[in-house]
Design a protein around this motif. Sequence first.
Motif, PDB file in Angstrom:
ATOM      1  N   UNK A 121     -50.838 -25.147  50.256  1.00  0.00           N
ATOM      2  CA  UNK A 121     -51.721 -25.904  50.474  1.00  0.00           C
ATOM      3  C   UNK A 121     -50.663 -26.568  51.463  1.00  0.00           C
ATOM      4  N   UNK A 122     -51.056 -26.917  53.151  1.00  0.00           N
ATOM      5  CA  UNK A 122     -50.171 -27.382  53.975  1.00  0.00           C
ATOM      6  C   UNK A 122     -49.888 -28.928  54.006  1.00  0.00           C
ATOM      7  N   UNK A 125     -45.916 -31.237  49.829  1.00  0.00           N
ATOM      8  CA  UNK A 125     -44.482 -31.252  50.082  1.00  0.00           C
ATOM      9  C   UNK A 125     -43.876 -29.838  50.647  1.00  0.00           C
ATOM     10  N   UNK A 126     -43.570 -29.110  49.095  1.00  0.00           N
ATOM     11  CA  UNK A 126     -42.961 -27.774  49.735  1.00  0.00           C
ATOM     12  C   UNK A 126     -43.583 -26.854  50.788  1.00  0.00           C
ATOM     13  N   UNK A 127     -44.668 -26.761  51.085  1.00  0.00           N
ATOM     14  CA  UNK A 127     -45.192 -26.329  52.571  1.00  0.00           C
ATOM     15  C   UNK A 127     -43.919 -26.784  53.615  1.00  0.00           C
ATOM     16  N   UNK A 128     -44.159 -28.086  53.243  1.00  0.00           N
ATOM     17  CA  UNK A 128     -43.906 -28.949  55.040  1.00  0.00           C
ATOM     18  C   UNK A 128     -42.034 -29.081  54.514  1.00  0.00           C
ATOM     19  N   UNK A 552     -59.766 -30.892  50.152  1.00  0.00           N
ATOM     20  CA  UNK A 552     -58.586 -32.464  51.188  1.00  0.00           C
ATOM     21  C   UNK A 552     -57.585 -32.368  51.041  1.00  0.00           C
ATOM     22  N   UNK A 553     -58.058 -32.402  52.844  1.00  0.00           N
ATOM     23  CA  UNK A 553     -55.890 -32.710  53.803  1.00  0.00           C
ATOM     24  C   UNK A 553     -56.076 -31.871  54.597  1.00  0.00           C
ATOM     25  N   UNK A 554     -56.828 -30.581  54.275  1.00  0.00           N
ATOM     26  CA  UNK A 554     -56.405 -29.214  55.283  1.00  0.00           C
ATOM     27  C   UNK A 554     -56.738 -29.817  56.698  1.00  0.00           C
ATOM     28  N   UNK A 597     -52.672 -32.626  63.678  1.00  0.00           N
ATOM     29  CA  UNK A 597     -51.554 -31.827  63.246  1.00  0.00           C
ATOM     30  C   UNK A 597     -51.001 -33.556  62.469  1.00  0.00           C
ATOM     31  N   UNK A 598     -49.561 -32.252  61.855  1.00  0.00           N
ATOM     32  CA  UNK A 598     -48.667 -34.112  61.511  1.00  0.00           C
ATOM     33  C   UNK A 598     -47.670 -34.530  62.409  1.00  0.00           C
ATOM     34  N   UNK A 599     -47.504 -34.048  63.008  1.00  0.00           N
ATOM     35  CA  UNK A 599     -47.484 -35.031  64.609  1.00  0.00           C
ATOM     36  C   UNK A 599     -47.669 -35.115  65.807  1.00  0.00           C
ATOM     37  N   UNK A 600     -48.080 -36.372  66.111  1.00  0.00           N
ATOM     38  CA  UNK A 600     -49.495 -36.220  67.402  1.00  0.00           C
ATOM     39  C   UNK A 600     -48.356 -36.014  68.095  1.00  0.00           C
TER      40      UNK A 600
END
Length: 786
Positions: A121-122, A125-128, A552-554, A597-600
């Motif tokens: 899942x994106x 935190x493993x993906x991050x 959820x959260x994707x 996105x994670x960072x706007x």
Amino acid sequence: MKKYISRVEEIATRKSGQKLIYPPTEKINTIIVDSFPVLGKLTALRFLEWAQNNAGWSVSLPTGKTPEHFIKWVDFLLQNWKTKKVQKILDENGVDPAKKPDLKSLSFIQIDEFYPIASSQHNSFYYYVNRFYIRGFGFDLKKALLINASQIGLQEGTDLEEIWPDHIVDLNLRFRHPRTRQEERQKAVLDAVDQFCTDYENQIRKLGGIGFFLGGIGPDGHIGFNVKGSDHYSTTRLTPTNYETQAAAASDLGGIEVSRNRLVITIGLQTIAYNPNTTALIIAAGEAKAVVIRDAIQSELSNQVPASVLQHLPNSCFYITKGAAKLLNERRYESLKALGTLDDREQFRILTDLALEKNKRLLDLTRDDMRSVRSSNLVLKQQGKDIENYLQQVHNTYAGRIDKALDVPKNQVFLHTAPHHDDIMLGYLPFLVRLMREGSNRHSFNYLTSGFNAVTNNYMLKQVENARYFLAKPSFQELITENYFDHLNIRFRNRDILQYLDGVAANNTYDMNEGAARRLLRNLVEIFEEDSFDNLLNRINELDNYFKTQYPGKKDLAYIQQLKGMTREWEADILWGYFGFSCESVFHSRLGFYKGDIFTEEPTIDRDVMPILKTIRQVNPTVISVAFDPEGSGPDTHYKVLQAVASALKLYQEETGRKDIQVWGYRNVWYRFHPSEANIFVPVTHNTRAILNDAFLNAFGSQKAASFPSYEYDGPFSGLAQKIQVEQYQNLKTLLGRDYFYQNPDSRIRSTRGLVFLSIMEPDEFYERATELRKFTESMENGDLK
């Protein structure tokens, strides 16, 4: 233990104009910078300096939004190391430009992870860490200690969904006998997770502990997922979290409904402090973090303050922005002393804080009270014999700010702007109700982002199922043949709203649902450019499958983001329909920087400023309202929209020469004005409070369940807005005395039970206080990030 003298920190401390630490009040070193981007730059430089001198050691780096500028700066510096501009940046800031660090020599240690969560899942935190640190920074994957929840304790061919189908882990299985075959499997996996945590801790200790630790700090003061109350001797473990942490994680996980049930695997406080020579940095930006930063830096060792464990580490340091540092006693006092003469705003703030601390009216403060606190003693020295008159001035000013709100402006053209669709009503609806009752005023509303991140898949699934139900009705098939769902037909768009509001008035859920179904079908026609019954039904079936199957959260597909955003726009249309405004008065700008996105992204002139300018030209306002939250306080979209509005208004003034425009700054549930900062205090009565709550719960269906709540309040935002308004009233009741309200000759003040604070500014003052728009990416390419 060995204290390392960092050139990067020496230079940054000198630039700040303050000491590295102010003992005995402060217990941990602290460096203050001007802004969030500069915070990232300093942190990146310190990390690279450490990496140059510690090849082969281990590092732990954070996830989430906090390290955004750290990641961008490290990437930028490493990729452009040999360029003249980067060599100059390195040299001027204490990093040896001749020695590019070898990050592959370092062992990366993941700090924490949600559980259960699939590592694919994106939003894991493993993906991050794989995306931004392993692949991004170039750490060696073979040397990395990672938390892959999809592999821990699972037999081949088994996944987390099979073991934890409802995503709820019963920790009691650690101590009781399983009752079913499924519980036997769950207990086996749970035991394996606990063993993994012990082994993970042992692996970290075999490395000598953590060499470089970088973390953020949560709303309850947590570092890693070591929440308030965590044992300072805690090690890596599977553990539940608290409400504050669950609320903060809701946006990552797709709603509080999900984050409430998630456990976490986290390294412990002792894990962080195990190596006595660890370089441990905590970064924080924004005034919203000021309380937890004050506690972390100034408190004694305490389980209630997780970051106090860093007092054991001589190489620990807090890197924070000025906003986050505003409550640090010694630094605040030193800043006040350096000013020499305090202006009225500073003196008002000091005397207000003193009165609230002493629980006294302003007029009851004594000279002894003022001498008891250093900052108020500065005011006493400055005012001298006139201090009693000055206290009367502060009292009269605050009372005047309440009186000012009773004088409703007339013949004004208002453009109310907001980052999100509930910001205006949560910020100042009680005042807006009065403004709308004045018939000479005109109002328009401009929502600047589509707000799709605030809509859950579960909510959309209910809306899709509702639309399917009504689509099967003969009456709806007739509407299709009549071209009712043409998205360009404003009259029919308004009928959607009227249908819904008639249902609200009649307390008729069926009519409300019909109005919602009409608008959703209209949105589908617009998105897919299809208006036949069969095609619409096919689209509904596709959406039904999508919302049932996506985790959820994707990050959603673009057209799903659009549909969710249009759902938020529908809610705003309903809200202003409450007060008689049609769709023509409500503008939805959907600024392009808001992408989920994670960072706007930073706003740009053509994409984000010009649409606002177009609306300002169309409305020609005399008053523009804007969400006036400081950087790092609440959603970062608020601050970025503030930049875009400031740029658009400036362009409008330059092309028209108009000087008759006021800017009304408001804040809602994310941050508050201090009484000294606001210049109008709007009375809130039981009547206007009830209007706010009723309108919110009926208009904002997607927010009714409070899926993305504030960490301060477990419930819908309307409840938090009421809480804030009441707190502000209670403070003013202390400052002015209860008789000011209870015995006031004006019934509007006697009926006050809450207050809304606003800051009314001339444009030049607004521009001074708002950060000028700049394109971050252009600055990055030029090597000029500041």
